[in-house]
Scaffold this motif. Structure first.
Motif, PDB file in Angstrom:
ATOM      1  N   GLU A 186       0.839  -1.189   0.000  1.00 44.14           N
ATOM      2  CA  GLU A 186       0.000   0.000   0.000  1.00 44.14           C
ATOM      3  C   GLU A 186       0.878   1.245   0.000  1.00 44.14           C
ATOM      4  N   LYS A 360      -5.668   4.324   7.186  1.00 46.02           N
ATOM      5  CA  LYS A 360      -6.866   3.532   6.919  1.00 46.02           C
ATOM      6  C   LYS A 360      -7.930   4.378   6.217  1.00 46.02           C
ATOM      7  N   GLU A 361      -7.950   5.658   6.518  1.00 41.71           N
ATOM      8  CA  GLU A 361      -8.913   6.553   5.876  1.00 41.71           C
ATOM      9  C   GLU A 361      -8.429   7.010   4.500  1.00 41.71           C
ATOM     10  N   LYS A 363      -6.051   5.421   2.404  1.00 40.93           N
ATOM     11  CA  LYS A 363      -5.517   4.451   1.440  1.00 40.93           C
ATOM     12  C   LYS A 363      -6.458   4.186   0.262  1.00 40.93           C
ATOM     13  N   HIS A 364      -7.753   4.351   0.453  1.00 45.17           N
ATOM     14  CA  HIS A 364      -8.701   4.031  -0.619  1.00 45.17           C
ATOM     15  C   HIS A 364      -8.640   5.040  -1.767  1.00 45.17           C
ATOM     16  N   ASP A 365      -8.255   6.271  -1.473  1.00 47.15           N
ATOM     17  CA  ASP A 365      -8.146   7.282  -2.531  1.00 47.15           C
ATOM     18  C   ASP A 365      -6.791   7.990  -2.483  1.00 47.15           C
TER      19      ASP A 365
END
Length: 400
Positions: A186, A360-361, A363-365
């Motif tokens: 990641e 964690k907040e 990593k998705h974008d």
């Protein structure tokens, strides 16, 4: 008599440990693969393998044969193509000694992960071979090129990429293990060096290409390919590629040309040591990265006026070199960040380690945050150590 029986029993037991391997393969049954190429053709993969020709490599070689042979086959999957080659090869392809893998640009832009599945998984493949993307040419054509420096073309590619990364810097010697980590980790995206053919490609595939002082064709590593997830999205030029390697702490030795502080003339520095430290912070809720770059070098060429024994002259050259490097790094970051929006620097990985809860907040974008929100600050400490035997520029003799 009792001792003789015991000795005989012991020898029989020892013989059980000296048996051969149950799944052995004799050398005359195998085709040793040194390089492989993958091209996308008609919704299938065309897999090309460069193998060693044993008869051409022996001391008692017969005729004027090429030291390597190239076999190709098409199939929907890589594994099927490898096995289909047995229909026109008397030997099974043995990939344990693979040194170089080339993927064409079409495949890389579609997905690099899908065709790499076999090479990640297969127990025969060792994780130390290099990977490159064929740029403006087929991977199959690159495998057919006769290289003048090394007898085995695959070894020429392998050695050249390794030396180029260590002494020039705008290339990246990425092996299969490093590619796998970049695809799975990641906060970092993969990179691969581009590879092309310079000159007359048709003449380069003949043995005469290695029988004259100036070869009609030769391979050339050209730029670094930027991936987003597992898809190639664009290329970095030579200067931008060098900036990437500075930031990733991959520069071992290279050469930089800068303008003199007091004129339009140039001076050249050989970089002998570099270190880049990357630190991540969060400012006003947004990601921020600080790069501390240390560079040590020696004067290679100089056309600037002044005595190099003067501390003020050296300090002025250091400042000019620092300003030039800052410009290079900023241009490289801007190209990667604003044009491609792919974190090939691994800055997200630094945030992942330092701020795991915040990550964690994010990593998705992350790629979008990297492109639009991330601020990068650069600090450079550039030191020139030596200037050689001459203390100034070599001036032309004045006419009387």
């Amino acid at each position: 008599m009792r001792i003789s029986c015991r000795l005989a029993l012991l020898l029989c037991l020892a013989m059980l440990c000296l048996t051969g391997c149950w799944n052995r393969k004799e050398l005359n049954e195998l085709a040793v693969v040194l390089a492989a190429g993958i091209d996308s053709v008609d919704d299938q993969y065309e897999v090309s393998l460069q193998i060693v020709d044993p008869s051409a490599m022996s001391k008692h070689r017969i005729g004027d044969r090429s030291p390597v042979l190239v076999f190709s086959e098409k199939a929907p999957t890589i594994f099927e193509a490898l096995r289909k080659m047995t229909t026109h090869s008397s030997r099974k392809m043995y990939i344990a000694h693979l040194r170089f893998l080339i993927v064409d640009e079409k495949t890389a832009r579609t997905s690099i992960q899908e065709p790499m599945g076999l090479w990640f998984r297969d127990h025969e493949a060792r994780p130390d071979f290099y990977i490159a993307v064929a740029k403006d040419v087929r991977a199959k054509d690159l495998l057919g090129l006769v290289t003048p420096t090394e007898v085995l073309p695959a070894m020429d590619l392998h050695k050249s990429l390794k030396v180029s990364e260590r002494t020039w810097a705008p290339t990246a010697a990425v092996n299969v293990k490093e590619l796998f980590k970049a695809l799975k980790k990641e906060g970092i995206s993969p990179i691969l060096t581009g590879l092309t053919i310079r000159g007359d490609m048709q003449k380069g595939m003949r043995l005469e290409n290695a029988k004259q002082p100036i070869s009609p064709a030769e391979f050339q590593f050209m730029g670094i390919g930027v991936f987003r997830d597992d898809q190639l999205v664009g290329w970095l030029d030579e200067t931008e590629s060098k900036a990437l390697n500075y930031i990733k702490n991959k520069v071992v030795n290279t050469v930089g040309r800068m303008k003199c502080p007091d004129s339009e003339q140039d001076f050249v520095v050989e970089v002998i040591e570099t270190e880049t430290k990357m630190d991540a912070t969060i400012k006003h809720g947004q990601p921020h990265v600080k790069l501390d770059v240390f560079v040590e070098g020696n004067i290679g060429e100089v056309h600037c006026q002044g005595d190099l024994r003067d501390v003020k002259v050296i300090r002025a050259l250091e400042q000019a070199a620092s300003d030039e490097l800052l410009s290079v790094l900023e241009a490289g970051i801007h190209k990667v960040q604003k044009v491609y929006g792919s974190d090939v620097f691994g800055m997200g990985e630094v945030f992942h380690r330092k701020y795991p809860k915040q990550w964690k907040e994010w990593k998705h974008d992350w790629n979008d945050r990297f492109k639009n929100d991330l601020k990068v600050e650069i600090s450079i400490d550039y030191q020139i150590r030596k200037f050689g035997k001459v203390i100034g520029p070599l001036e032309k003799k004045e006419q009387e």
